[in-house]
Write a protein that holds these residues in place. Structure first.
Motif, mmCIF file in Angstrom:
data_model
loop_
_atom_site.group_PDB
_atom_site.id
_atom_site.type_symbol
_atom_site.label_atom_id
_atom_site.label_comp_id
_atom_site.label_asym_id
_atom_site.label_seq_id
_atom_site.Cartn_x
_atom_site.Cartn_y
_atom_site.Cartn_z
ATOM 1 N N GLU A 1 2.237 94.352 40.389
ATOM 2 C CA GLU A 1 3.185 93.352 40.863
ATOM 3 C C GLU A 1 2.769 92.841 42.243
ATOM 4 O O GLU A 1 2.750 91.631 42.503
ATOM 5 N N HIS A 2 2.416 93.768 43.097
ATOM 6 C CA HIS A 2 1.998 93.437 44.458
ATOM 7 C C HIS A 2 0.721 92.601 44.436
ATOM 8 O O HIS A 2 0.627 91.557 45.099
ATOM 9 N N ALA A 3 -0.264 93.054 43.655
ATOM 10 C CA ALA A 3 -1.563 92.379 43.597
ATOM 11 C C ALA A 3 -1.444 90.990 42.987
ATOM 12 O O ALA A 3 -2.167 90.063 43.376
ATOM 13 N N GLY A 4 -0.540 90.827 42.023
ATOM 14 C CA GLY A 4 -0.374 89.533 41.376
ATOM 15 C C GLY A 4 0.040 88.448 42.340
ATOM 16 O O GLY A 4 -0.413 87.301 42.255
ATOM 17 N N ILE A 5 0.903 88.794 43.276
ATOM 18 C CA ILE A 5 1.327 87.829 44.292
ATOM 19 C C ILE A 5 0.134 87.434 45.155
ATOM 20 O O ILE A 5 -0.092 86.256 45.436
ATOM 21 N N GLY A 6 -0.639 88.424 45.557
ATOM 22 C CA GLY A 6 -1.814 88.144 46.377
ATOM 23 C C GLY A 6 -2.806 87.234 45.673
ATOM 24 O O GLY A 6 -3.362 86.309 46.281
ATOM 25 N N ARG A 7 -3.052 87.487 44.391
ATOM 26 C CA ARG A 7 -3.988 86.650 43.636
ATOM 27 C C ARG A 7 -3.481 85.213 43.526
ATOM 28 O O ARG A 7 -4.261 84.257 43.590
ATOM 29 N N ALA A 8 -2.182 85.037 43.360
ATOM 30 C CA ALA A 8 -1.618 83.695 43.236
ATOM 31 C C ALA A 8 -1.836 82.890 44.516
ATOM 32 O O ALA A 8 -2.195 81.705 44.464
ATOM 33 N N TYR A 9 -1.630 83.511 45.674
ATOM 34 C CA TYR A 9 -1.860 82.816 46.941
ATOM 35 C C TYR A 9 -3.338 82.500 47.127
ATOM 36 O O TYR A 9 -3.695 81.425 47.631
ATOM 37 N N GLY A 10 -4.197 83.431 46.724
ATOM 38 C CA GLY A 10 -5.634 83.192 46.841
ATOM 39 C C GLY A 10 -6.115 82.072 45.934
ATOM 40 O O GLY A 10 -6.946 81.247 46.326
#
Length: 246
Positions: free
Chosen positions: A169-178
């Motif tokens: 869940e945490h990583a998914g947010i980061g990937r979306a911003y990237g």
């Protein structure tokens, strides 16, 4: 590798996903350190930056110097190396030169960490060694927010499957911003390397400052942050004013 108390061999190598059916294993990682300084107020901030950049260039230290947004006389110095000895043998002497004598270390902002694998990287060497360098040296992304964090011990007691879902869940947010070129991260482990017992150092890098603040805000709603983060910060906010690839 060594052995633990039970005679089992301890493997400290980094491991990524399989490539062509072969597991990726690497005994290399990148160490990165941020130190923050305040210059003597008798010296113009621009001159303090110029002097520091000159020494880093002359000594050929891979580095980024940030202008501290929250301190008009503050400078953040990010350096990196695969060899930890470089921080004592190459970085440390920088601050013994006459040109840097006006700088005073703000120790509460010092951060030191190492790149690490999650076991799923498709190109392990790139993620551990090249991507962090490329991210901080990218001239299109001058803004940076760096901070340490520590999770609670309760996180380690969560079932492995549930823990994986929390991390995804945490990583998914980061990937979306990237993916939208809003924020790019540098993730470092700092177990045993941090004066305040933090576990990770996070660098958020991007072309604008607002999205870096926005991603921190978005992360607050995740289960990892809302339930398992004990401590975050201090936060260093800066704009890259000098880069030297080394």
């Amino acid at each position: 590798m060594g052995e633990n108390a039970h005679g089992e061999r301890i493997d400290v190598r980094e491991r990524g996903g399989e490539r062509d059916g072969i597991p990726q294993i690497l005994e290399r990682r990148l160490f990165m350190q941020l130190m923050v300084f305040e210059s003597d107020k008798k010296l113009a901030p621009a001159d303090a930056l110029k002097n520091l950049a000159a020494v880093l260039t002359r000594r050929n230290v891979p580095s980024v110097v940030y202008e501290d947004v929250n301190n008009p006389h503050g400078l953040g110095v990010l350096t990196w190396s695969e060899e930890p000895l470089d921080f004592t043998d190459k970085v440390r002497p920088v601050f013994g030169d006459p040109e840097t004598a006006s700088l005073t270390l703000l120790r509460e902002y010092t951060m030191l960490g190492r790149t690490y694998s999650t076991g799923f990287e498709t190109d392990l060497e790139y993620w551990l060694l090249r991507r962090p360098r490329e991210t901080v040296l990218n001239e299109a992304w001058p803004w940076a927010v760096w901070y340490p964090l520590r999770r609670s011990g309760a996180f380690e007691r969560v079932d492995a499957r549930e823990r994986g879902a929390i991390l995804r869940e945490h990583a998914g947010i980061g990937r979306a911003y990237g993916a939208q070129d809003l924020a790019h991260d540098v993730r470092l482990a700092c177990h045993g390397l941090d004066a305040k017992d933090n576990e990770f150092v996070i660098g958020l890098i991007g072309k604008e400052l607002h999205p870096l603040s926005h991603v921190v805000q978005a992360m607050r709603a995740t289960r990892q942050t809302s339930e398992f983060i004990n401590q975050m910060g201090p936060f260093f906010v800066g704009r890259a004013a000098f880069r030297h690839a080394g």
